[in-house]
Scaffold this motif. Structure first.
Motif, PDB file in Angstrom:
ATOM      1  N   LYS A  29     -43.494 155.240 168.164  1.00 40.77           N
ATOM      2  CA  LYS A  29     -43.518 154.172 169.176  1.00 40.77           C
ATOM      3  C   LYS A  29     -44.923 153.581 169.283  1.00 40.77           C
ATOM      4  CE  LYS A  29     -39.913 156.386 171.885  1.00 40.77           C
ATOM      5  NZ  LYS A  29     -39.538 156.992 173.158  1.00 40.77           N
ATOM      6  N   ALA A  30     -45.011 152.281 168.996  1.00 44.48           N
ATOM      7  CA  ALA A  30     -46.306 151.602 169.093  1.00 44.48           C
ATOM      8  C   ALA A  30     -46.082 150.196 169.615  1.00 44.48           C
ATOM      9  CB  ALA A  30     -46.987 151.566 167.735  1.00 44.48           C
ATOM     10  N   GLY A  31     -46.586 149.916 170.799  1.00 48.97           N
ATOM     11  CA  GLY A  31     -46.498 148.576 171.362  1.00 48.97           C
ATOM     12  C   GLY A  31     -45.090 148.040 171.491  1.00 48.97           C
ATOM     13  N   GLY A  32     -44.152 148.881 171.862  1.00 48.13           N
ATOM     14  CA  GLY A  32     -42.768 148.449 172.018  1.00 48.13           C
ATOM     15  C   GLY A  32     -41.984 148.374 170.720  1.00 48.13           C
ATOM     16  N   SER A  33     -42.598 148.733 169.615  1.00 43.72           N
ATOM     17  CA  SER A  33     -41.932 148.716 168.309  1.00 43.72           C
ATOM     18  C   SER A  33     -41.741 150.150 167.820  1.00 43.72           C
ATOM     19  CB  SER A  33     -42.782 147.934 167.307  1.00 43.72           C
ATOM     20  OG  SER A  33     -42.175 147.944 166.042  1.00 43.72           O
ATOM     21  N   LEU A  34     -40.652 150.381 167.102  1.00 43.20           N
ATOM     22  CA  LEU A  34     -40.354 151.703 166.573  1.00 43.20           C
ATOM     23  C   LEU A  34     -40.433 151.697 165.050  1.00 43.20           C
ATOM     24  CD1 LEU A  34     -37.233 152.618 168.737  1.00 43.20           C
ATOM     25  CD2 LEU A  34     -39.537 153.505 168.992  1.00 43.20           C
TER      26      LEU A  34
ATOM     27  N   SER B 171     -46.735 145.586 164.077  1.00 43.65           N
ATOM     28  CA  SER B 171     -47.048 146.743 164.923  1.00 43.65           C
ATOM     29  C   SER B 171     -47.831 147.740 164.081  1.00 43.65           C
ATOM     30  CB  SER B 171     -45.783 147.378 165.488  1.00 43.65           C
ATOM     31  OG  SER B 171     -44.965 147.861 164.455  1.00 43.65           O
ATOM     32  N   GLU B 172     -48.799 148.387 164.700  1.00 47.53           N
ATOM     33  CA  GLU B 172     -49.628 149.371 164.011  1.00 47.53           C
ATOM     34  C   GLU B 172     -49.319 150.758 164.550  1.00 47.53           C
ATOM     35  OE1 GLU B 172     -53.760 148.431 164.033  1.00 47.53           O
ATOM     36  OE2 GLU B 172     -53.455 146.507 163.023  1.00 47.53           O
ATOM     37  N   HIS B 173     -48.971 151.664 163.643  1.00 49.20           N
ATOM     38  CA  HIS B 173     -48.602 153.027 163.998  1.00 49.20           C
ATOM     39  C   HIS B 173     -49.675 153.983 163.464  1.00 49.20           C
ATOM     40  CE1 HIS B 173     -44.463 151.809 165.128  1.00 49.20           C
ATOM     41  NE2 HIS B 173     -44.713 150.850 164.256  1.00 49.20           N
ATOM     42  N   CYS B 174     -50.224 154.804 164.350  1.00 45.19           N
ATOM     43  CA  CYS B 174     -51.277 155.753 163.982  1.00 45.19           C
ATOM     44  C   CYS B 174     -50.786 156.728 162.926  1.00 45.19           C
ATOM     45  CB  CYS B 174     -51.743 156.529 165.201  1.00 45.19           C
ATOM     46  SG  CYS B 174     -52.490 155.497 166.449  1.00 45.19           S
TER      47      CYS B 174
ATOM     48  N   ARG C 298     -57.564 161.182 160.867  1.00 43.41           N
ATOM     49  CA  ARG C 298     -57.018 159.842 161.094  1.00 43.41           C
ATOM     50  C   ARG C 298     -57.212 158.984 159.850  1.00 43.41           C
ATOM     51  NH1 ARG C 298     -56.271 156.329 165.900  1.00 43.41           N
ATOM     52  NH2 ARG C 298     -55.192 154.587 164.956  1.00 43.41           N
ATOM     53  N   GLU C 299     -56.164 158.282 159.481  1.00 41.70           N
ATOM     54  CA  GLU C 299     -56.179 157.358 158.357  1.00 41.70           C
ATOM     55  C   GLU C 299     -55.987 155.944 158.882  1.00 41.70           C
ATOM     56  OE1 GLU C 299     -56.691 158.300 155.199  1.00 41.70           O
ATOM     57  OE2 GLU C 299     -56.685 160.442 155.652  1.00 41.70           O
ATOM     58  N   LYS C 300     -55.960 154.983 157.979  1.00 38.47           N
ATOM     59  CA  LYS C 300     -55.674 153.604 158.353  1.00 38.47           C
ATOM     60  C   LYS C 300     -54.259 153.536 158.909  1.00 38.47           C
ATOM     61  CE  LYS C 300     -55.771 148.936 156.630  1.00 38.47           C
ATOM     62  NZ  LYS C 300     -54.820 148.199 155.863  1.00 38.47           N
ATOM     63  N   SER C 301     -54.065 152.814 159.990  1.00 39.67           N
ATOM     64  CA  SER C 301     -52.757 152.715 160.637  1.00 39.67           C
ATOM     65  C   SER C 301     -51.725 152.090 159.709  1.00 39.67           C
ATOM     66  CB  SER C 301     -52.848 151.887 161.912  1.00 39.67           C
ATOM     67  OG  SER C 301     -53.665 152.526 162.853  1.00 39.67           O
ATOM     68  N   VAL C 302     -50.480 152.484 159.898  1.00 42.24           N
ATOM     69  CA  VAL C 302     -49.360 151.918 159.148  1.00 42.24           C
ATOM     70  C   VAL C 302     -48.962 150.621 159.838  1.00 42.24           C
ATOM     71  CG1 VAL C 302     -46.960 152.274 158.462  1.00 42.24           C
ATOM     72  CG2 VAL C 302     -48.546 154.204 158.464  1.00 42.24           C
ATOM     73  N   GLU C 303     -48.927 149.538 159.091  1.00 44.31           N
ATOM     74  CA  GLU C 303     -48.555 148.243 159.650  1.00 44.31           C
ATOM     75  C   GLU C 303     -47.100 147.966 159.317  1.00 44.31           C
ATOM     76  OE1 GLU C 303     -51.331 145.421 158.051  1.00 44.31           O
ATOM     77  OE2 GLU C 303     -52.820 145.898 159.572  1.00 44.31           O
ATOM     78  N   LEU C 304     -46.340 147.616 160.344  1.00 43.74           N
ATOM     79  CA  LEU C 304     -44.923 147.328 160.181  1.00 43.74           C
ATOM     80  C   LEU C 304     -44.678 145.893 160.610  1.00 43.74           C
ATOM     81  CD1 LEU C 304     -42.195 148.643 159.478  1.00 43.74           C
ATOM     82  CD2 LEU C 304     -41.949 149.195 161.878  1.00 43.74           C
ATOM     83  N   PHE C 305     -44.147 145.096 159.691  1.00 42.40           N
ATOM     84  CA  PHE C 305     -43.863 143.683 159.958  1.00 42.40           C
ATOM     85  C   PHE C 305     -42.397 143.536 160.321  1.00 42.40           C
ATOM     86  CE2 PHE C 305     -47.390 143.914 157.039  1.00 42.40           C
ATOM     87  CZ  PHE C 305     -48.291 143.015 157.570  1.00 42.40           C
ATOM     88  N   LYS C 306     -42.137 142.933 161.482  1.00 40.54           N
ATOM     89  CA  LYS C 306     -40.761 142.688 161.919  1.00 40.54           C
ATOM     90  C   LYS C 306     -40.591 141.222 162.267  1.00 40.54           C
ATOM     91  CE  LYS C 306     -39.361 147.184 163.495  1.00 40.54           C
ATOM     92  NZ  LYS C 306     -38.647 147.922 164.490  1.00 40.54           N
ATOM     93  N   LYS C 307     -39.422 140.706 161.954  1.00 38.10           N
ATOM     94  CA  LYS C 307     -39.141 139.304 162.253  1.00 38.10           C
ATOM     95  C   LYS C 307     -39.210 139.062 163.761  1.00 38.10           C
ATOM     96  CE  LYS C 307     -36.047 138.410 158.391  1.00 38.10           C
ATOM     97  NZ  LYS C 307     -34.672 138.059 158.001  1.00 38.10           N
ATOM     98  N   GLY C 308     -39.903 138.029 164.134  1.00 36.03           N
ATOM     99  CA  GLY C 308     -39.959 137.625 165.534  1.00 36.03           C
ATOM    100  C   GLY C 308     -40.928 138.401 166.405  1.00 36.03           C
TER     101      GLY C 308
END
Length: 139
Positions: free
Chosen positions: A78-83, A56-59, A42-52
């Motif tokens: 799929k993480a917390g409703g975000s793709l 979201s953090e993806h393992c 396991r590494e640091k999660s990938v953070e994805l920034f989306k408008k609005g």
């Protein structure tokens, strides 16, 4: 005044496989490690920034194989409703493997499909994706 235009050529030198499964990320990773003789960690999660919708953090799990001279990355779509890649909603996870002569994509796909907790595994054509730059976040 002259304009300076930069042409950026993005390279995606890896194979991409979509994985559909209801199992948790660590359980699939354990199965991948066992079936492919890897040691992904396991590494640091990938953070994805989306408008609005915020962040979201993806393992993310990785393993660098010195023998094959390839890096394996297993990332949650799929993480917390975000793709991570909204164009492929049927994939719960992705397996990215550096394109190396030592890695046989057909054999790898066969091994993925043989894992019992994986419902579906399929190759993904990276060039056809609109949001492929999100894959660069995992490298």
């Amino acid at each position: 005044m002259a304009k300076l235009v930069l042409d950026i050529i993005e390279e995606y030198p890896f194979l991409l496989f979509g994985i559909s499964s209801t199992a948790s990320d660590y359980r699939i990773c354990w199965s991948l490690n066992k079936a492919l003789t890897l040691s992904m960690k396991r590494e640091k999660s990938v953070e994805l920034f989306k408008k609005g919708s915020g962040v979201s953090e993806h393992c993310l799990y990785t393993y660098a194989s010195e023998l094959e001279q390839a890096t394996y990355r297993f990332v949650e779509n799929k993480a917390g409703g975000s793709l991570l890649l909204s164009e492929i909603p049927k994939a719960d996870y992705f397996l990215m493997v550096d394109d190396s002569p030592a890695v046989d994509s057909n054999e790898l796909l066969r091994k993925l499909r043989a894992i019992k907790i994986i419902r579906m595994a399929f190759p993904v054509n990276i060039e056809s994706l609109k949001m492929k730059q999100n894959l660069l976040l995992t490298t």
